[in-house]
Design a protein around this motif. Structure first.
Motif, mmCIF file in Angstrom:
data_model
loop_
_atom_site.group_PDB
_atom_site.id
_atom_site.type_symbol
_atom_site.label_atom_id
_atom_site.label_comp_id
_atom_site.label_asym_id
_atom_site.label_seq_id
_atom_site.Cartn_x
_atom_site.Cartn_y
_atom_site.Cartn_z
ATOM 1 N N ARG A 1 -5.280 40.506 47.717
ATOM 2 C CA ARG A 1 -4.026 40.599 46.986
ATOM 3 C C ARG A 1 -2.819 40.821 47.892
ATOM 4 O O ARG A 1 -1.729 41.109 47.413
ATOM 5 C CB ARG A 1 -4.093 41.741 45.961
ATOM 6 C CG ARG A 1 -5.149 41.543 44.888
ATOM 7 C CD ARG A 1 -4.911 42.478 43.710
ATOM 8 N NE ARG A 1 -4.930 43.885 44.090
ATOM 9 C CZ ARG A 1 -6.002 44.669 44.033
ATOM 10 N NH1 ARG A 1 -7.161 44.147 43.631
ATOM 11 N NH2 ARG A 1 -5.941 45.941 44.390
ATOM 12 N N THR A 2 -2.991 40.685 49.191
ATOM 13 C CA THR A 2 -1.898 40.945 50.130
ATOM 14 C C THR A 2 -1.727 39.767 51.080
ATOM 15 O O THR A 2 -2.688 39.339 51.727
ATOM 16 C CB THR A 2 -2.152 42.221 50.951
ATOM 17 O OG1 THR A 2 -2.371 43.308 50.056
ATOM 18 C CG2 THR A 2 -0.952 42.527 51.838
ATOM 19 N N GLU B 1 7.034 32.205 44.167
ATOM 20 C CA GLU B 1 7.615 33.525 43.967
ATOM 21 C C GLU B 1 8.209 34.051 45.268
ATOM 22 O O GLU B 1 9.249 34.699 45.277
ATOM 23 C CB GLU B 1 6.562 34.491 43.432
ATOM 24 C CG GLU B 1 6.126 34.172 42.005
ATOM 25 C CD GLU B 1 5.157 35.202 41.476
ATOM 26 O OE1 GLU B 1 5.175 36.333 41.978
ATOM 27 O OE2 GLU B 1 4.376 34.869 40.570
ATOM 28 N N ARG C 1 3.810 40.140 50.771
ATOM 29 C CA ARG C 1 3.715 40.237 49.313
ATOM 30 C C ARG C 1 2.388 40.892 48.951
ATOM 31 O O ARG C 1 1.337 40.490 49.462
ATOM 32 C CB ARG C 1 3.816 38.871 48.641
ATOM 33 C CG ARG C 1 3.826 38.990 47.114
ATOM 34 C CD ARG C 1 3.875 37.642 46.423
ATOM 35 N NE ARG C 1 4.093 37.794 44.992
ATOM 36 C CZ ARG C 1 3.139 38.064 44.109
ATOM 37 N NH1 ARG C 1 1.883 38.208 44.522
ATOM 38 N NH2 ARG C 1 3.415 38.196 42.825
ATOM 39 N N HIS C 2 2.469 41.860 48.050
ATOM 40 C CA HIS C 2 1.263 42.558 47.606
ATOM 41 C C HIS C 2 1.246 42.598 46.089
ATOM 42 O O HIS C 2 2.231 42.978 45.447
ATOM 43 C CB HIS C 2 1.215 43.990 48.154
ATOM 44 C CG HIS C 2 0.048 44.780 47.647
ATOM 45 N ND1 HIS C 2 -1.247 44.544 48.079
ATOM 46 C CD2 HIS C 2 -0.020 45.789 46.734
ATOM 47 C CE1 HIS C 2 -2.063 45.384 47.455
ATOM 48 N NE2 HIS C 2 -1.351 46.139 46.631
ATOM 49 N N ALA C 3 0.113 42.191 45.502
ATOM 50 C CA ALA C 3 -0.107 42.308 44.059
ATOM 51 C C ALA C 3 -1.000 43.513 43.819
ATOM 52 O O ALA C 3 -2.010 43.706 44.512
ATOM 53 C CB ALA C 3 -0.750 41.036 43.517
ATOM 54 N N THR D 1 7.409 42.667 47.163
ATOM 55 C CA THR D 1 7.718 41.649 48.165
ATOM 56 C C THR D 1 8.762 42.185 49.128
ATOM 57 O O THR D 1 9.761 42.782 48.700
ATOM 58 C CB THR D 1 8.245 40.363 47.503
ATOM 59 O OG1 THR D 1 7.294 39.877 46.572
ATOM 60 C CG2 THR D 1 8.505 39.284 48.540
ATOM 61 N N TYR E 1 10.601 44.491 43.708
ATOM 62 C CA TYR E 1 9.461 45.044 42.986
ATOM 63 C C TYR E 1 9.502 44.513 41.559
ATOM 64 O O TYR E 1 10.551 44.479 40.907
ATOM 65 C CB TYR E 1 9.522 46.572 42.977
ATOM 66 C CG TYR E 1 8.434 47.234 42.154
ATOM 67 C CD1 TYR E 1 7.108 47.247 42.607
ATOM 68 C CD2 TYR E 1 8.731 47.828 40.932
ATOM 69 C CE1 TYR E 1 6.111 47.844 41.861
ATOM 70 C CE2 TYR E 1 7.735 48.434 40.183
ATOM 71 C CZ TYR E 1 6.423 48.440 40.648
ATOM 72 O OH TYR E 1 5.436 49.026 39.905
ATOM 73 N N ARG F 1 7.137 44.578 37.775
ATOM 74 C CA ARG F 1 6.001 45.148 37.070
ATOM 75 C C ARG F 1 6.096 44.839 35.582
ATOM 76 O O ARG F 1 7.195 44.707 35.020
ATOM 77 C CB ARG F 1 5.904 46.652 37.275
ATOM 78 C CG ARG F 1 7.051 47.457 36.706
ATOM 79 C CD ARG F 1 6.650 48.922 36.581
ATOM 80 N NE ARG F 1 5.530 49.079 35.661
ATOM 81 C CZ ARG F 1 4.574 50.004 35.789
ATOM 82 N NH1 ARG F 1 4.619 50.853 36.807
ATOM 83 N NH2 ARG F 1 3.603 50.094 34.914
ATOM 84 N N SER G 1 3.932 43.652 41.435
ATOM 85 C CA SER G 1 3.930 43.098 42.787
ATOM 86 C C SER G 1 5.108 43.637 43.575
ATOM 87 O O SER G 1 6.132 44.042 43.014
ATOM 88 C CB SER G 1 3.986 41.568 42.749
ATOM 89 O OG SER G 1 5.192 41.142 42.156
ATOM 90 N N GLY H 1 -0.869 34.925 45.673
ATOM 91 C CA GLY H 1 0.137 34.961 44.637
ATOM 92 C C GLY H 1 1.413 34.219 44.893
ATOM 93 O O GLY H 1 2.453 34.814 45.072
#
Length: 818
Positions: free
Chosen positions: A338-339, A811, A393-395, A406, A453, A455, A404, A807
């Protein structure tokens, strides 16, 4: 008092002449348009035995004509998510190497989403041996609720062209010395999500040096949300460069040659190596273009400040020789499922040499020839540019709607050096020749840090938060010699500093058949400009930029949307820089250090019918609009200076009609019409301005599926006469033809095209003031026949896993432009 006094526009019968050519097309379909609420269709792809099919290609099609709306990939479990417009009717297809393509039944997508029955793929010996033949076609133009997407890579007309050429053919875009969208100037231009801090001639020269072969898409966004910089009153133009998604080691090689009066060569290659967790990529392009500009100027000077009345004719031909090298290298790493960590370096090195031969005749007040001279101008302009990006980027979960984070860090440097050699010989009367030489250098640096960010919130809502800090610095200096002697009156230095700190919050969500987005962006700006000998000027201000949009599904076939926002256009370093840059012997460019930022309020009301036909009504009010003007030089030399000034106000009203239709299975038409009027008010050089003129832009892009694997494209564009401040431009247009065919198992593509077939893109313009007027005509090498060849090699399997795990590069690009 007349009622029209209270209106920003006084309507006249004039615009009806430019509606007439479209009367027949208006009868084809109801016009409509607008943003609609989004919903998600979920499903699973399985084999006939019930096993999951990972990384299958999933396409969402409009049910009416099977045109592809969106493409995604199934994950390791065969699960896929597709987002579409609530209330729309769709089909879903699934394909994978070794299986037959399978289609879902047609369905309507409810606002709360839909779970589709499993799609069962059956093995096929034919496809296992020969591969799947994809029948679905991606349109060259896609009209979305908030933007228009131009798929450059799929157009035969892009072969051998420049980014500037392709941009000028996009719906609603007009390119001259400045770029206008739907009849308005003042744009934020992004390349792979990164701001391009250039304007005017510097921007057009940059885009002219960037080959169209490097472009994947162009997005035209007229009313962007709070996530984007507030810069750009007319909207955002986002260029996305090509990036290979195939697994393994892959690449492309391309070459094209075009011929008008002079030759135009472009060649290059891309190379990437991608596995499930890492990707290395690079590209390179070389451009060698020769061009000309034949120019005619007629100028009239009224008696002013002790100078007698006069007039002049200027005839000139300028040769342009452009050589450019552009390259990009980068790497992406999936640190965890996820990263994603990415880094990229880009560079563009261009060298333009010009040779301008002009003859000028000056006449006295009675029309008697007073002076006749010839000027030879040679210039060499070098523009080495480079940028670096680091992004993360991390989900926070595996879900596509998970929270997420970024982060982006960007650094770019743009350098310009200009060497001038201007020789003037006097034919009548005989005078001593004159020589002006100059050396100019400008170093522009931009750095940016950004954090975003996002959510999910209850009730199908989402919260977006972010901050960004940008710093731009520029140092420029010019030294001129007149007949070998230093000329201090026209030599100087200029330093520029701009810092913008921004924060934004945006909430979007829906309930029933309605969706709402509301955002607020705050930007604190500090600008310092220092001109040698005059000290420093500093400006500090904090401004708020609210945005809001509401979208309602009125019925199964109708949707309505209303969007509003406030935006700003800050003058950049080139517009503030007062140093001279000579174009020819009688014209030079100079900035205005007293220029102020312009602010605008924009409103768009859009109606959509059957998710295809759109009608949009737009209004904008701009305070202190920035316009380019031409004026006699203050030294009485009968030279003319081009610079920007602030007027009092601009009011803009537009009607935009969009119709993507498919008259037959082998013919697709994307038609776009913009009818608009702008009213400018202000004062300059003892001339009061209160002027308006109806205008229109018409474009029709036709794509054809032809026998024996060929496809064709026919593009026609027309721009009526229009005004921009004190300048009035005459109508012009362009017709383009293109052919394309793939062979060698679709690894090779041949493209043929002819641009400006009828040679009708000649620029004609007139500027009128109380004491001065100028009319000019410019003809360029725009009628060009081009042949291009592209070859793709390597593995054909798309890396779906990376796209779903880390992801969405889309985006990332959107976040980078925020």
């Amino acid at each position: 008092m007349r009622f029209s006094t209270f209106l920003p526009f006084r309507w006249r019968v004039g615009p009806f002449w430019c509606i007439a050519p479209w009367a027949g097309l208006l009868l084809l379909a109801p016009w409509a348009g607008a943003a609609q609420a989004q919903a998600v269709a979920r499903g699973t792809v399985l084999t006939g035995a019930g096993g999951a099919v990972p990384f299958a290609t999933i396409a969402l099609h409009r049910a009416a004509d099977s045109v592809v709306v969106k493409t995604e990939f199934s994950d390791e479990r065969g699960v896929f998510l597709l987002e579409g417009q609530a209330g729309g009717r769709y089909l879903v297809s699934a394909s994978q190497v070794g299986y037959r393509r399978v289609w879902s039944a047609a369905f309507s997508l409810p606002p709360d989403g839909l779970v589709l029955p499993a799609l069962l793929l059956q093995a096929s010996e034919a496809t296992a041996l020969a591969g799947v033949t994809v029948q679905a076609r991606q349109p060259l133009f896609e009209h979305h609720p908030d933007r228009t997407v131009v798929h450059v890579a799929d157009s035969p007309l892009s072969a051998g062209a420049t980014a500037l050429d392709v941009l000028g053919r996009s719906p609603g875009v007009v390119v001259n010395e400045a770029i206008a969208l739907r009849g308005r100037q003042g744009l934020l231009l992004l390349v792979d999500g990164k701001r391009l801090p250039l304007a005017g001639v510097d921007l057009t020269e940059y885009l002219r040096a960037l080959p169209a072969e490097q472009l994947q898409t162009i997005e035209l966004i007229t009313n962007p949300p709070a996530q984007y910089d507030a810069q750009g009153g007319a909207g955002v133009i986002a260029l996305t460069l090509k990036k290979d998604l195939r697994l393994g080691t892959n690449g492309t090689a391309n070459a094209s040659y075009g011929r008008g009066e002079y030759g135009k060569l472009t060649s290059g290659f891309t190379l990437n190596h991608r596995s499930q967790n890492v990707n290395f990529y690079g590209s390179y392009s070389y451009t060698n273009r020769n061009d000309f500009a034949r120019q005619e100027f007629y100028r009239q000077y009224e008696a002013l400040a002790g100078l007698p009345a006069a007039s002049s004719d200027v005839l000139g031909k300028r040769m342009l020789y452009l050589r450019s090298h552009s390259a990009k290298v980068g790497a992406d790493f999936n640190l965890t499922p996820r990263t994603l960590l990415g880094m990229a370096l880009t560079g563009l090195l261009s060298r333009t040499t010009t040779a301008n031969d002009t003859q000028t005749r000056l006449y006295d007040e009675g029309g008697t020839p007073a002076l006749w001279y010839r000027s030879l101008v040679a210039q060499e302009i070098k523009r080495p540019n480079g940028s670096a990006n680091l992004n993360l980027r991390h989900a926070f979960a595996d879900s596509a709607s998970a929270a997420s984070l970024t982060a982006d860090a960007d650094y770019a440097q743009y350098r310009t050096t200009r060497a001038l050699d201007l020789r003037t010989s006097f034919l009548e009367p005989t005078l001593a020749p004159a020589l002006l030489t100059g050396e100019q250098r400008s170093d522009l640096t931009i750095g940016a840090l950004k954090l975003d960010y996002s959510r999910p919130l209850p009730h199908r809502s989402r919260l977006d938060l972010g901050g960004k800090s940008t710093r731009v610095t520029s140092a420029s200096a010019v030294a001129f010699l007149e007949n070998g002697v230093f000329a201090p009156s026209i030599s100087s230095a200029f330093d520029y500093y701009e810092n913008v700190n921004a924060a934004y919050a945006s909430v979007r969500g829906g309930r029933g058949k309605a969706s709402l987005q509301a955002g607020l962006r705050a930007e604190q700006t500090t600008i310092r400009a220092t001109l040698a000998g005059e000290g420093m000027r500093e400006r500090r201000y904090l401004q708020l930029f609210p945005t809001a949009s509401v979208q309602v599904q009125l019925a199964a076939q109708h949707a309505l949307a209303l969007a509003a926002g406030r935006r700003i256009d800050r003058p950049n370093y080139a517009q503030l820089n007062p140093l001279r840059a000579y174009v020819d012997a009688v014209s030079y460019r100079s900035g205005n250090p007293y220029l102020l930022a312009q602010t605008s309020y924009n409103v768009d009301l859009t109606h959509t019918y059957r998710q295809k036909f759109s009608t949009a009504l737009s209004y904008a009010h701009t305070r202190q609009p920035i316009v380019t003007v031409v004026q006699p030089a203050p030294d009485g030399s009968r030279q003319v200076v081009s610079r920007e000034v602030n007027l009092t106000s601009q009011d803009y009203l537009a009607l935009t009609l969009t119709a993507p239709v498919e008259p037959t299975k082998w013919w697709t038409l994307y038609a776009n019409a913009i009818f608009y009027v702008s009213r400018f008010r202000g004062e300059l050089a003892r001339t009061l301005l209160d002027r308006q003129q109806p205008a229109c832009q018409l474009t029709a892009n036709n794509t054809f599926s032809l026998p024996h694997g060929w496809s064709g494209e026919l593009n026609g564009a027309f721009q009526s006469g229009e005004i921009w401040g004190f300048e009035r431009a005459r109508s012009r247009g362009q017709l383009l033809l293109g052919l394309q065919r793939s062979f060698w198992d679709k690894q090779a593509t041949l493209r043929l095209n002819v641009s400006d077939v009828l040679y009708t893109s000649v620029l004609r313009s007139t500027s009128v003031y109380t004491s001065f007027s100028e009319s000019f005509v410019t003809r360029q090498d725009t009628r060009v026949a081009t042949a291009a060849f592209t070859y793709r090699f390597g593995n054909g399997k798309v890396a779906a896993a990376r796209k779903r795990a880390a992801g969405a590069e889309d985006e990332l690009r959107r976040a980078a432009g925020q």
